[in-house]
Design an enzyme around this catalytic site. Structure first.
Site, PDB file in Angstrom:
ATOM      1  N   GLU A 113       5.732  11.575 -13.897  1.00  0.00           N
ATOM      2  CA  GLU A 113       6.273  10.365 -14.513  1.00  0.00           C
ATOM      3  C   GLU A 113       5.162   9.340 -14.679  1.00  0.00           C
ATOM      4  O   GLU A 113       4.054   9.529 -14.173  1.00  0.00           O
ATOM      5  CB  GLU A 113       7.436   9.807 -13.693  1.00  0.00           C
ATOM      6  CG  GLU A 113       7.104   9.602 -12.245  1.00  0.00           C
ATOM      7  CD  GLU A 113       8.350   9.509 -11.370  1.00  0.00           C
ATOM      8  OE1 GLU A 113       8.978   8.449 -11.387  1.00  0.00           O
ATOM      9  OE2 GLU A 113       8.663  10.476 -10.663  1.00  0.00           O
ATOM     10  N   LYS A 115       3.128   5.868 -14.124  1.00  0.00           N
ATOM     11  CA  LYS A 115       2.912   4.956 -13.001  1.00  0.00           C
ATOM     12  C   LYS A 115       3.072   3.543 -13.562  1.00  0.00           C
ATOM     13  O   LYS A 115       2.259   3.091 -14.367  1.00  0.00           O
ATOM     14  CB  LYS A 115       1.525   5.158 -12.416  1.00  0.00           C
ATOM     15  CG  LYS A 115       1.280   4.373 -11.143  1.00  0.00           C
ATOM     16  CD  LYS A 115       0.042   4.895 -10.439  1.00  0.00           C
ATOM     17  CE  LYS A 115      -0.135   4.270  -9.073  1.00  0.00           C
ATOM     18  NZ  LYS A 115      -0.494   2.853  -9.138  1.00  0.00           N
ATOM     19  N   TYR A 224      11.993   4.881  -9.397  1.00  0.00           N
ATOM     20  CA  TYR A 224      11.331   6.177  -9.333  1.00  0.00           C
ATOM     21  C   TYR A 224      11.508   6.967  -8.047  1.00  0.00           C
ATOM     22  O   TYR A 224      10.973   8.060  -7.923  1.00  0.00           O
ATOM     23  CB  TYR A 224       9.834   6.028  -9.592  1.00  0.00           C
ATOM     24  CG  TYR A 224       9.157   5.011  -8.698  1.00  0.00           C
ATOM     25  CD1 TYR A 224       8.708   3.819  -9.232  1.00  0.00           C
ATOM     26  CD2 TYR A 224       8.987   5.241  -7.358  1.00  0.00           C
ATOM     27  CE1 TYR A 224       8.094   2.878  -8.428  1.00  0.00           C
ATOM     28  CE2 TYR A 224       8.380   4.309  -6.543  1.00  0.00           C
ATOM     29  CZ  TYR A 224       7.936   3.134  -7.083  1.00  0.00           C
ATOM     30  OH  TYR A 224       7.336   2.204  -6.279  1.00  0.00           O
ATOM     31  N   LYS A 311      -5.229   8.547 -12.379  1.00  0.00           N
ATOM     32  CA  LYS A 311      -5.576   7.278 -13.026  1.00  0.00           C
ATOM     33  C   LYS A 311      -6.207   7.517 -14.389  1.00  0.00           C
ATOM     34  O   LYS A 311      -7.135   8.318 -14.505  1.00  0.00           O
ATOM     35  CB  LYS A 311      -6.571   6.510 -12.146  1.00  0.00           C
ATOM     36  CG  LYS A 311      -5.953   5.968 -10.876  1.00  0.00           C
ATOM     37  CD  LYS A 311      -5.157   4.713 -11.144  1.00  0.00           C
ATOM     38  CE  LYS A 311      -4.358   4.231  -9.964  1.00  0.00           C
ATOM     39  NZ  LYS A 311      -4.954   3.184  -9.187  1.00  0.00           N
ATOM     40  N   CYS A 408     -28.438 -17.018   6.943  1.00  0.00           N
ATOM     41  CA  CYS A 408     -29.175 -17.411   8.143  1.00  0.00           C
ATOM     42  C   CYS A 408     -30.639 -16.972   8.068  1.00  0.00           C
ATOM     43  O   CYS A 408     -31.406 -17.191   8.999  1.00  0.00           O
ATOM     44  CB  CYS A 408     -28.516 -16.826   9.381  1.00  0.00           C
ATOM     45  SG  CYS A 408     -28.705 -15.049   9.510  1.00  0.00           S
ATOM     46  N   CYS A 429     -25.095 -15.981  12.737  1.00  0.00           N
ATOM     47  CA  CYS A 429     -25.017 -16.148  11.276  1.00  0.00           C
ATOM     48  C   CYS A 429     -23.705 -16.859  10.928  1.00  0.00           C
ATOM     49  O   CYS A 429     -22.627 -16.338  11.194  1.00  0.00           O
ATOM     50  CB  CYS A 429     -25.081 -14.763  10.632  1.00  0.00           C
ATOM     51  SG  CYS A 429     -25.046 -14.797   8.845  1.00  0.00           S
TER      52      CYS A 429
HETATM   53  P1  AMP Z   1      -1.257   2.123  -5.321  1.00  0.00           P
HETATM   54  O1  AMP Z   1      -0.677   0.739  -5.170  1.00  0.00           O
HETATM   55  O2  AMP Z   1      -2.310   2.233  -6.369  1.00  0.00           O
HETATM   56  O3  AMP Z   1      -1.579   2.771  -4.010  1.00  0.00           O
HETATM   57  O4  AMP Z   1      -0.092   3.001  -5.927  1.00  0.00           O
HETATM   58  C1  AMP Z   1       1.062   3.242  -5.202  1.00  0.00           C
HETATM   59  C2  AMP Z   1       2.177   2.460  -5.812  1.00  0.00           C
HETATM   60  O5  AMP Z   1       2.452   2.870  -7.140  1.00  0.00           O
HETATM   61  C3  AMP Z   1       3.456   2.704  -5.112  1.00  0.00           C
HETATM   62  O6  AMP Z   1       3.565   1.917  -3.968  1.00  0.00           O
HETATM   63  C4  AMP Z   1       4.471   2.305  -6.145  1.00  0.00           C
HETATM   64  O7  AMP Z   1       4.791   0.949  -5.980  1.00  0.00           O
HETATM   65  C5  AMP Z   1       3.728   2.404  -7.469  1.00  0.00           C
HETATM   66  N1  AMP Z   1       4.355   3.266  -8.479  1.00  0.00           N
HETATM   67  C6  AMP Z   1       4.442   2.954  -9.786  1.00  0.00           C
HETATM   68  N2  AMP Z   1       5.055   3.904 -10.475  1.00  0.00           N
HETATM   69  C7  AMP Z   1       5.385   4.875  -9.607  1.00  0.00           C
HETATM   70  C8  AMP Z   1       6.059   6.126  -9.724  1.00  0.00           C
HETATM   71  N3  AMP Z   1       6.493   6.582 -10.904  1.00  0.00           N
HETATM   72  N4  AMP Z   1       6.209   6.860  -8.603  1.00  0.00           N
HETATM   73  C9  AMP Z   1       5.758   6.415  -7.414  1.00  0.00           C
HETATM   74  N5  AMP Z   1       5.131   5.238  -7.238  1.00  0.00           N
HETATM   75  C10 AMP Z   1       4.933   4.466  -8.313  1.00  0.00           C
HETATM   76 ZN    ZN Z   2     -27.029 -13.880   8.362  1.00  0.00          ZN
END
Ligand code: AMP
Ligand code: ZN
Length: 667
Positions: A113, A115, A224, A311, A408, A429
């Site tokens: 799915e 992100k 999700y 990503k 420092c 420092c």
């Molecule tokens: P990150 O914040 O980069 O570690 O990514 C993890 C976060 O992606 C999770 O905590 C979710 O909030 C978010 N997320 C967004 N879309 C999805 C999805 N389709 N499935 C699972 N997590 C998702």
């Molecule tokens: Zn220093």
């Protein structure tokens, strides 16, 4: 008469709920906005006249109006994990191999799915009604933002059909791009600065005090993940389909893939198609589709083993590098920073970017007055990823890395194997001293109210504090004469410092700022050693035996404990009454019965969930490991235990016991 009114109210609620669902979830309105408003007004009027029929999940609640001064912190029933990242086909194949090895299953089916890029939220439902909405926070606990969430029209307050009695559903609160642009247009017209990006604006919206303000923002919620005890579905995909049927907005872009090649097709499609989406996405999430397998795989300290994010390649821009400056962190680590000609990148204006370390500068041969490429990855801080050599000025010279601390002036050192340079002047420092105290008082550590970063700098400059233990010696009379201080603020400060003596040991341990001891590690160590005294006496050999403590962390803890200044600091904290031991209450239900024993848990259980079982093992002093080895004491086998695990256990002669055997064992 009253029965009539109640019926009327109820039928209006049902009708409005359905219209709401048609409009915001199905995107298929059947009545005009005008007619909707008339019916809503009618409902509001009846509810006002008949307060005995109040219902906190009535459609009338969506207009907001409730004010929340302080958002209550709530501990998540089920931890909200992060996701591991992948960037290539190889990463995905490696991930698949780990799954195959862990489960013994060859053919893994995946659900892919998008992100969604917003703020994560955990919604709890009981008997078909929304009962609470909590932000992700640090994953262990978040803020209760239920009142604000109720104003988001696509979130059902009451489900359309029967579903699971009690469950949590997780999703992302997002601001669709057109809504974001509209908000910004209005802001600019009103003479205000535009918001920087949809994600931060969505997340900031959840913490507005006035829910009527939240209601005005075009927020949306994409779901999700359903969390529940024994879900009635076989797969993640089916769970999502059924969630959609009862009223949740689950995007259609979910596909079941039979292998990694099909996953890559999905990724390639969305790498371009994402630019047409009404909201932002920064990648794809790939999940093992079968829920039993998910359960079998479980979690690492940070993320599920059964899911991974992929990503998309980040957006890049080129701009001029004016200057390289050097920052000192609280641990003395030096970070070189690129000061750039401001440039628009992925929705925000970038002026500074990280250059990481000396090696990176050398490798990319980054020089002042170069035109450089900047990229925004997963982190908030953008980075310089390359140089446009065609634009390099003729008189340019290679960058000489700084040799002395900008703060420092001590000579910087670099230990073997360390990528970073450090200022060794730990206790002299200024930035390191104030940095450590600032870390100590921060929210996730001792969370001291009435004291901020600037005040710490001021107190240090005035010679009132040299370390965090000095905070506990501060007196009101010393503070009042300082700049911008008054009787009241001084009192608040002292009260806040006093109150920090109640903060539990694990947070204090995190607050000490030992290198590599983050929140999660601090929790682990606190639980294992139970007191600072024990920890200070622990040897390197002892530390590396603790679950998830590697050599790097162990060495850092030992270095900390062997330092005379640190010993004195800890002694003083003991004298002031700071919590340096785990509390008696937290030890209730904890025994040493399973001390020294290592368990592997596999399959489906009946009396406890898999995570309850694991917790029980840990609470009784045992260790849970994910793979079977000669060191394993017992494998606890549930239904459908992975066949390869059974073979392995038998080969190695490891005892296989049932859930019932385990319960006998601890009783
Ligand atoms: P990150 O914040 O980069 O570690 O990514 C993890 C976060 O992606 C999770 O905590 C979710 O909030 C978010 N997320 C967004 N879309 C999805 C999805 N389709 N499935 C699972 N997590 C998702
Ligand atoms: Zn220093």
């Amino acid at each position: 008469m009253s029965q009539n009114i109640q019926d009327k109210i109820e039928s209006l609620r049902v009708e409005l709920r359905q219209h709401n669902y048609n409009y915001y979830v199905l995107d298929d309105a059947v009545i005009s906005d005008y007619d909707f408003d008339i019916k809503l007004k009618e409902l509001q009027k009846l509810e006002e006249e008949n307060p005995q029929f109040f219902d906190s999940n009535s459609p009338s609640q969506r207009v907001g109006g409730a004010i929340t001064k302080n958002f209550e912190t709530v501990v998540h029933k089920n931890r909200m994990y992060s996701l591991d990242n992948s960037y290539s086909k190889e990463d995905l194949l490696d991930w698949e191999k780990r799954i195959q090895k862990n489960t013994g299953v060859e053919n893994i089916e995946y659900a892919c799915e998008l992100k969604y890029d917003g703020a994560s939220i955990n919604l709890s439902y009981e008997n078909g009604k929304l009962v609470s909405a909590v932000t992700r926070g640090d994953g262990f606990q978040g803020d209760d933002v239920t009142q604000n969430i109720k104003t988001i029209n696509s979130i059902p307050l009451v489900l359309q059909n029967d579903f699971i009695d009690s469950f949590e559903i997780r999703g992302e609160i997002i601001l669709p791009l057109d809504g974001f642009e509209k908000m910004n247009k209005e802001r600019v017209e009103a003479g205000e600065d535009p918001y920087r990006n949809p994600r931060n604006t969505a997340s900031g919206s959840l913490k507005l005090q006035d829910s009527a303000e939240v209601a005005k923002r075009p927020l949306d919620c994409l779901l999700y993940h359903v969390v529940g005890n024994k879900l009635p579905f076989e797969t993640h995909f089916k769970t999502l389909e059924n969630s959609r049927k009862v009223g949740f907005k689950v995007p259609d872009a979910v596909r079941v893939c039979r292998n990694i090649d099909e996953v890559l097709d999905f990724i390639n499609h969305w790498d371009t198609a994402r630019h047409q989406l009404p909201y932002e996405t920064d990648g794809i999430v790939i999940k093992v589709n079968n829920l039993h397998l998910q359960d079998e795989l479980g979690y690492t300290a940070k993320a599920p083993r059964w899911a991974i994010a992929y990503k998309f390649k980040a957006e890049q821009e080129s701009t001029l590098l004016h200057e390289i400056t050097y920052q000192v962190g609280r641990t003395g680590a030096i970070t070189p920073v690129a000061n750039l000609e401001p440039v628009q990148l992925a929705g925000t204006i970038v002026k500074r970017a990280s250059l990481h370390n000396a090696d990176q500068i050398k490798k990319l041969d980054i020089r002042i007055n170069d035109t450089v490429f900047v990229e925004k990855g997963g982190e908030i801080i953008p980075k310089v990823v390359g140089v446009d050599l065609s634009k390099r000025p003729a008189d340019s010279t290679p960058t000489k890395y700084r040799t002395h601390c900008p703060d420092c002036n001590s000579e910087l050192v670099r230990k073997e194997g360390d990528a970073k340079h450090y200022c060794p002047n730990e206790f002299g420092c200024p930035t390191q001293i104030t940095g450590r105290i600032q870390h100590y008082i921060s929210r996730k550590a001792l969370d001291i109210d009435g004291l901020g970063s600037e005040t710490i700098e001021l107190l240090f400059k005035e010679g009132l504090i040299q370390n965090f233990a000095d905070l506990y010696d501060l007196r009101k009379e010393q503070i009042i004469p300082l700049e911008r201080m008054a009787e009241k603020s001084a009192e608040n400060m002292i009260a806040g410092i006093e109150k920090s003596k109640e903060i539990p040991f694990e947070k204090v341990l995190f607050g000490l700022g030992i290198r590599f001891v983050g929140e999660t590690v601090a929790k682990k160590i606190a639980k294992h050693y139970k007191s600072m005294r024990h920890l200070m006496n622990a040897s390197f050999e002892d530390l590396v035996l603790v679950d998830e403590i590697g050599e790097r962390i162990a060495q850092s803890v030992v270095d900390f404990s062997n330092d005379l200044e640190n010993m004195q600091l800890i002694d003083r904290l003991y004298q002031y009454g700071v919590q340096l031991e785990v509390s008696k209450e937290s030890l209730i239900g904890q025994t040493e019965k399973l001390k020294g024993q290592i368990f592997v848990v596999s399959g489906i259980f009946h009396q406890m969930t898999r995570s309850q079982l694991k917790k029980s093992i840990e609470d009784n002093g045992g260790k849970v490991s994910s793979s079977i080895s000669k060191k394993t004491s017992y494998v606890i086998a549930g239904d459908n235990m992975g066949p390869s695990k059974r073979v392995k256990a038998e080969d190695l002669g490891v005892k296989i016991i049932s859930e019932e055997d385990y319960i006998d064992l601890i009783n």
